[in-house]
Design a protein around this motif. Structure first.
Motif, PDB file in Angstrom:
ATOM      1  N   HIS A   1       0.838  -1.196   0.000  1.00 36.59           N
ATOM      2  CA  HIS A   1       0.000   0.000   0.000  1.00 36.59           C
ATOM      3  C   HIS A   1       0.878   1.253   0.000  1.00 36.59           C
ATOM      4  O   HIS A   1       1.914   1.297   0.683  1.00 36.59           O
ATOM      5  CB  HIS A   1      -0.891   0.023   1.245  1.00 36.59           C
ATOM      6  N   THR A   2       0.448   2.254  -0.752  1.00 32.82           N
ATOM      7  CA  THR A   2       1.192   3.507  -0.801  1.00 32.82           C
ATOM      8  C   THR A   2       0.227   4.675  -0.950  1.00 32.82           C
ATOM      9  O   THR A   2      -0.858   4.522  -1.526  1.00 32.82           O
ATOM     10  CB  THR A   2       2.213   3.494  -1.957  1.00 32.82           C
ATOM     11  N   ALA A   3       0.619   5.821  -0.458  1.00 38.50           N
ATOM     12  CA  ALA A   3      -0.227   7.008  -0.558  1.00 38.50           C
ATOM     13  C   ALA A   3      -0.329   7.451  -2.012  1.00 38.50           C
ATOM     14  O   ALA A   3       0.581   7.231  -2.820  1.00 38.50           O
ATOM     15  CB  ALA A   3       0.340   8.131   0.296  1.00 38.50           C
TER      16      ALA A   3
ATOM     17  N   GLN B   1     -15.235  -2.918   2.514  1.00 35.95           N
ATOM     18  CA  GLN B   1     -13.846  -2.489   2.408  1.00 35.95           C
ATOM     19  C   GLN B   1     -13.572  -1.907   1.026  1.00 35.95           C
ATOM     20  O   GLN B   1     -12.909  -0.869   0.895  1.00 35.95           O
ATOM     21  CB  GLN B   1     -12.906  -3.665   2.688  1.00 35.95           C
TER      22      GLN B   1
ATOM     23  N   TYR C   1     -10.139  11.836  -3.674  1.00 37.27           N
ATOM     24  CA  TYR C   1      -8.842  12.251  -4.224  1.00 37.27           C
ATOM     25  C   TYR C   1      -9.006  12.905  -5.592  1.00 37.27           C
ATOM     26  O   TYR C   1      -8.352  13.923  -5.887  1.00 37.27           O
ATOM     27  CB  TYR C   1      -7.915  11.039  -4.310  1.00 37.27           C
TER      28      TYR C   1
ATOM     29  N   GLN D   1     -12.319   6.778  -1.126  1.00 34.78           N
ATOM     30  CA  GLN D   1     -11.044   7.483  -0.995  1.00 34.78           C
ATOM     31  C   GLN D   1     -10.561   7.958  -2.367  1.00 34.78           C
ATOM     32  O   GLN D   1     -10.104   9.104  -2.510  1.00 34.78           O
ATOM     33  CB  GLN D   1      -9.987   6.572  -0.352  1.00 34.78           C
TER      34      GLN D   1
ATOM     35  N   THR E   1       0.048  13.174  -1.777  1.00 37.30           N
ATOM     36  CA  THR E   1      -0.479  13.011  -0.425  1.00 37.30           C
ATOM     37  C   THR E   1       0.488  12.173   0.405  1.00 37.30           C
ATOM     38  O   THR E   1       1.389  11.520  -0.123  1.00 37.30           O
ATOM     39  CB  THR E   1      -1.855  12.323  -0.430  1.00 37.30           C
ATOM     40  N   THR E   2       0.291  12.192   1.701  1.00 35.95           N
ATOM     41  CA  THR E   2       1.116  11.390   2.602  1.00 35.95           C
ATOM     42  C   THR E   2       0.315  10.293   3.299  1.00 35.95           C
ATOM     43  O   THR E   2       0.884   9.359   3.861  1.00 35.95           O
ATOM     44  CB  THR E   2       1.762  12.284   3.683  1.00 35.95           C
ATOM     45  N   SER E   3      -1.001  10.408   3.272  1.00 38.72           N
ATOM     46  CA  SER E   3      -1.876   9.395   3.867  1.00 38.72           C
ATOM     47  C   SER E   3      -3.272   9.563   3.259  1.00 38.72           C
ATOM     48  O   SER E   3      -3.598  10.624   2.705  1.00 38.72           O
ATOM     49  CB  SER E   3      -1.932   9.564   5.395  1.00 38.72           C
ATOM     50  N   PRO E   4      -4.100   8.517   3.336  1.00 35.31           N
ATOM     51  CA  PRO E   4      -3.791   7.177   3.860  1.00 35.31           C
ATOM     52  C   PRO E   4      -3.036   6.348   2.825  1.00 35.31           C
ATOM     53  O   PRO E   4      -2.994   6.696   1.640  1.00 35.31           O
ATOM     54  CB  PRO E   4      -5.180   6.605   4.114  1.00 35.31           C
ATOM     55  N   ALA E   5      -2.433   5.256   3.282  1.00 37.87           N
ATOM     56  CA  ALA E   5      -1.801   4.315   2.357  1.00 37.87           C
ATOM     57  C   ALA E   5      -2.896   3.551   1.620  1.00 37.87           C
ATOM     58  O   ALA E   5      -3.755   2.941   2.255  1.00 37.87           O
ATOM     59  CB  ALA E   5      -0.892   3.353   3.116  1.00 37.87           C
ATOM     60  N   MET E   6      -2.860   3.606   0.296  1.00 40.10           N
ATOM     61  CA  MET E   6      -3.926   3.021  -0.520  1.00 40.10           C
ATOM     62  C   MET E   6      -3.455   1.739  -1.206  1.00 40.10           C
ATOM     63  O   MET E   6      -2.296   1.628  -1.618  1.00 40.10           O
ATOM     64  CB  MET E   6      -4.381   4.025  -1.578  1.00 40.10           C
TER      65      MET E   6
END
Length: 269
Positions: free
Chosen positions: A121-123, A243, A254, A250, A127-132
């Motif tokens: 997972h990475t942002a 989920q 974005y 998200q 962005t810095t969060s959340p990790a997607m």
């Protein structure tokens, strides 16, 4: 016999070289190209299924008879943003839906069981969060999941959800392009295949690996066509889970943010 043996030889010679399952680092490279060309981040591939016309297989009943009133089997594929197939499943009954073909495929089972070697997972960019999570994109025929994004299917969508559908469609269309290039290069796919079922399946698998071989040899910078004779499955909406819905929300937020919005996206929806 010559056709069958030749197709088997082509598949055996090329499959490992041009259609090997991507590992983590290759997954990141695929996602980078999707971001550059389609502006959809963390995208590991686009998925879809197409009907391949055939003559009625012996003693098959209506299993291969599809809703468009002809006999076919299904070519399910996952492709990257360079229109190359990274996974295929060939030969499912034409009467099956995309979601059923996907669920019974090795790829679908590995995705469901978290067995694919996807990147961590990475942002999202900027962005810095959340990790997607890294995701695959498909139409409403596929079930929404943490690693599988599909279009919003309800009517009366909000502006943000319409933008999400536009952005996902830009990424998903690459698999349509890949099918178009395949059919226009290997023109036996424009008409019903008059071979035994097993040989027809081998011929389609051989065409797919030859497609990847030619793409790698000739490069990716030439005009591709969306026009093709392979028929899409009829979309049948299937339910996703919470989920997956949270991940989609998200992405939706974005794409409306300063970091994720495109200057022209509101004009094109």
């Amino acid at each position: 016999m010559i056709i069958r043996e030749t197709c088997v030889a082509i598949w055996d010679a090329l499959h490992a070289a041009v259609m090997a399952q991507p590992h983590k680092e290759q997954g990141k490279e695929i996602a980078d190209v999707f971001q550059q060309t389609c502006q959809f981040p963390n995208c590991a591939g686009a998925i879809d299924g197409k009907h391949i016309r055939i003559k009625k297989p012996v003693r098959s009943g209506s299993q291969y008879y599809n809703y468009k009133k002809y006999f076919s089997f299904v070519l399910f594929a996952m492709c990257d943003a360079n229109y190359s197939f990274r996974y295929i499943d060939v030969g499912s009954y034409g009467s099956r839906s995309d979601s059923a073909v996907f669920a019974h495929s090795e790829f679908g089972k590995m995705l469901q069981n978290k067995a694919l070697d996807l990147p961590e997972h990475t942002a999202l960019p900027g962005t810095t969060s959340p990790a997607m999570p890294f995701v695959f994109v498909g139409d409403v025929a596929f079930a929404l999941g943490e690693n599988l994004m599909r279009l919003y299917s309800s009517r009366g969508l909000s502006l943000a959800r319409r933008v999400f559908n536009y952005r996902l469609t830009r990424a998903r269309r690459v698999v349509e392009c890949a099918f178009g290039i395949l059919a226009n290069k290997w023109r036996f796919l424009h008409t019903p295949i008059h071979l035994k079922l097993e040989t027809a399946i081998l011929a389609v698998k051989a065409a797919c690996v030859l497609h990847n071989f030619v793409r790698a040899r000739d490069g990716y910078n030439f005009e591709d066509s969306l026009t093709h004779s392979l028929q899409s499955h009829r979309p049948s909406v299937v339910r996703g889970h919470r989920q997956g819905a949270a991940v989609r929300e998200q992405f939706t937020a974005y794409f409306m943010s300063p970091h994720g919005a495109l200057p022209w996206q509101l004009e094109d929806i």
